[in-house]
Design a protein around this motif. Structure first.
Motif, PDB file in Angstrom:
ATOM      1  N   ARG A 127       8.683  -6.372 -24.254  1.00 44.03           N
ATOM      2  CA  ARG A 127       7.429  -5.636 -24.423  1.00 44.03           C
ATOM      3  C   ARG A 127       6.841  -5.208 -23.078  1.00 44.03           C
ATOM      4  N   GLY A 128       7.031  -6.040 -22.055  1.00 45.60           N
ATOM      5  CA  GLY A 128       6.652  -5.671 -20.701  1.00 45.60           C
ATOM      6  C   GLY A 128       5.177  -5.661 -20.384  1.00 45.60           C
ATOM      7  N   ASP A 129       4.371  -6.364 -21.171  1.00 45.68           N
ATOM      8  CA  ASP A 129       2.921  -6.304 -20.984  1.00 45.68           C
ATOM      9  C   ASP A 129       2.378  -7.344 -20.009  1.00 45.68           C
ATOM     10  N   TYR A 130       3.119  -8.421 -19.797  1.00 45.97           N
ATOM     11  CA  TYR A 130       2.539  -9.543 -19.063  1.00 45.97           C
ATOM     12  C   TYR A 130       3.450 -10.026 -17.933  1.00 45.97           C
ATOM     13  N   ARG A 131       2.796 -10.543 -16.909  1.00 45.53           N
ATOM     14  CA  ARG A 131       3.509 -11.288 -15.873  1.00 45.53           C
ATOM     15  C   ARG A 131       3.675 -12.713 -16.386  1.00 45.53           C
ATOM     16  N   MET A 132       4.866 -13.287 -16.204  1.00 47.00           N
ATOM     17  CA  MET A 132       5.146 -14.622 -16.729  1.00 47.00           C
ATOM     18  C   MET A 132       5.739 -15.513 -15.649  1.00 47.00           C
ATOM     19  N   VAL A 133       5.344 -16.779 -15.682  1.00 43.43           N
ATOM     20  CA  VAL A 133       5.852 -17.779 -14.743  1.00 43.43           C
ATOM     21  C   VAL A 133       6.454 -18.924 -15.545  1.00 43.43           C
ATOM     22  N   PHE A 134       7.683 -19.295 -15.208  1.00 42.56           N
ATOM     23  CA  PHE A 134       8.382 -20.405 -15.851  1.00 42.56           C
ATOM     24  C   PHE A 134       8.819 -21.384 -14.769  1.00 42.56           C
ATOM     25  N   TYR A 135       8.780 -22.671 -15.069  1.00 39.37           N
ATOM     26  CA  TYR A 135       9.288 -23.645 -14.100  1.00 39.37           C
ATOM     27  C   TYR A 135       9.855 -24.854 -14.826  1.00 39.37           C
ATOM     28  N   ASP A 136      10.750 -25.558 -14.143  1.00 40.07           N
ATOM     29  CA  ASP A 136      11.312 -26.803 -14.663  1.00 40.07           C
ATOM     30  C   ASP A 136      10.468 -27.970 -14.168  1.00 40.07           C
ATOM     31  N   GLN A 137      10.063 -28.834 -15.091  1.00 40.40           N
ATOM     32  CA  GLN A 137       9.277 -30.009 -14.722  1.00 40.40           C
ATOM     33  C   GLN A 137      10.089 -30.920 -13.791  1.00 40.40           C
ATOM     34  N   PRO A 138       9.425 -31.756 -12.996  1.00 38.41           N
ATOM     35  CA  PRO A 138      10.136 -32.678 -12.103  1.00 38.41           C
ATOM     36  C   PRO A 138      11.178 -33.505 -12.862  1.00 38.41           C
ATOM     37  N   GLY A 139      12.387 -33.581 -12.288  1.00 41.43           N
ATOM     38  CA  GLY A 139      13.453 -34.353 -12.918  1.00 41.43           C
ATOM     39  C   GLY A 139      14.169 -33.629 -14.038  1.00 41.43           C
ATOM     40  N   HIS A 140      13.785 -32.403 -14.309  1.00 40.65           N
ATOM     41  CA  HIS A 140      14.373 -31.628 -15.393  1.00 40.65           C
ATOM     42  C   HIS A 140      15.007 -30.340 -14.851  1.00 40.65           C
ATOM     43  N   LEU A 156       2.091 -34.588 -12.980  1.00 39.16           N
ATOM     44  CA  LEU A 156       2.575 -33.373 -13.639  1.00 39.16           C
ATOM     45  C   LEU A 156       1.485 -32.298 -13.654  1.00 39.16           C
ATOM     46  N   GLY A 157       0.233 -32.740 -13.824  1.00 39.73           N
ATOM     47  CA  GLY A 157      -0.885 -31.798 -13.723  1.00 39.73           C
ATOM     48  C   GLY A 157      -0.981 -31.211 -12.321  1.00 39.73           C
TER      49      GLY A 157
END
Length: 374
Positions: A127-140, A156-157
């Motif tokens: 759709r291309g409407d939003y900027r998105m950020v993904f990350y792997d949690q520590p140890g994952h 984690l917070g």
């Protein structure tokens, strides 16, 4: 002599833990032995709609490493909106610079990785409407492990805050958390309530819990959950001595792991075999040591007071009606504290609802994001 006695006691405790795990594994194996004969046939997945899906292979515009205060390297991937969609740096409240598309930050759960949001990432990218950020949690996933000690939810917070500071230094945010990812958002709210007053435009809590931890299994078979609390003080020592053995046993018992993933992660009777295999791959990629170092913080999770911070934040709560890991009651407890939140219960769905019923979750998520702009 004292040191020898200490080592003897540690070995004895590890032996007790190993015996319980062994009994649990034997009981589980006996309980589902009849099913193991059909695993390979099930995995072939005749008519599997996701047989050709390239899980874990979605494109990104930028990748970076965020190093947390405790020295853990966090793997991050960023997807930019399509050309022509402007991201405004103004805040949703406070000193606003006009309408703004929020950046969406996705936070995955325990024993998974950013691939948890495969279908949401695919559809929103299209759709291309939003900027998105993904990350792997520590140890994952592709993130580093904590050098020592246990993984704590406040940390984690702080990790989520570090990712935001590095990748979204200003502008509105929507936070999307699944399972432990939802708990991470609660930890952020507890630590930084001012962020929710000025920057967080919305929150999406998927299959998560605010603190009914004694009733939560977090993906563990029932027998292990039942004996988990008194065993938690032994977990660290046990995994130092036997973590490699547990990992090798888990690999050798891949058919059993696949069946358990299907049983505990999904609500439909015949989920996509390719999808089950993908979730099992994420599960098995998390080491026994990492699992052990997270267990205590999950069992002691109590963040209901933090939900008060979200009372003025538009919130969407999603859960599968057959979730065996964080059942519907957990979401209902969240709703008691957030009575204005939107609640969606998806039929015939288990814990990985955003994978199992992706189209429904995508539709609800896109509708929610649209409401934030009005």
């Amino acid at each position: 002599m004292a040191a020898d006695n200490g080592r003897t006691k540690a070995k004895r405790r590890a032996g007790i833990f190993g015996a319980v795990v062994g009994v649990a594994a034997a009981g589980l194996a006996a309980g589902i032995a009849a099913e193991r004969a059909i695993v390979r046939r099930s995995k072939r997945g005749v008519g599997d709609i996701y047989a050709e899906e390239r899980f874990g292979a979605l494109p990104y515009d930028e990748t970076c490493t965020v190093t947390t205060a405790d020295g853990t390297d966090i793997h991050v991937e960023i997807v930019e909106p399509a050309d022509g969609v402007e991201i405004d740096a103004g805040f949703i409240t406070g000193v606003a610079a006009g309408p703004a598309e929020p950046t969406i930050v996705f936070v995955h759960g325990f024993c998974l990785d950013m691939g948890t949001f495969h279908f949401q990432r695919s559809e929103l990218t299209r759709r291309g409407d939003y900027r998105m950020v993904f990350y792997d949690q520590p140890g994952h996933g592709r993130s580093g492990r904590l050098e020592s000690g246990e993984y704590e939810l406040p940390a984690l917070g702080e990790t989520l805050r570090a990712v935001i500071d590095e990748t979204v230094p200003e502008g509105p945010l929507v936070l999307v958390g699944h399972s432990m990812g939802g708990m991470t958002i609660m930890a952020l709210a507890e630590l930084y309530p001012e962020m929710f007053e000025r920057r967080v435009a919305g929150a999406v809590l998927i299959a998560t819990s605010g603190g009914l931890v004694e009733q939560a299994k977090f993906g563990l078979p029932t027998i292990i959950s039942r004996f988990g609390s008194p065993l938690l003080p032994l977990v660290n020592n046990a995994t130092r001595l036997t973590g490699g053995v547990i990992d090798r046993a888990r690999t050798a018992a891949s058919d059993l792991a696949w069946l358990l993933t299907r049983r505990y992660g999904f609500g439909t009777t015949r989920p996509s075999p390719a999808l089950v295999s993908y979730v099992e791959k994420m599960n098995s990629g998390t080491t026994a040591e990492t699992v052990a170092r997270y267990l205590r913080t999950l069992y002691t999770h109590a963040r209901y007071p933090a939900l008060a911070t979200l009372r003025e934040t538009p919130t969407l709560v999603i859960v599968g009606d057959k979730d065996m890991i964080t059942p519907v009651a957990h979401s209902e407890e969240i709703l008691r504290r957030l009575p204005d939140a939107e609640f969606i219960k998806i039929a015939d769905s288990g814990h990985v609802v955003m994978l199992e019923h992706a189209d429904e979750v995508n539709a609800v998520l896109i509708d929610f994001l649209g409401k934030l702009e009005r």
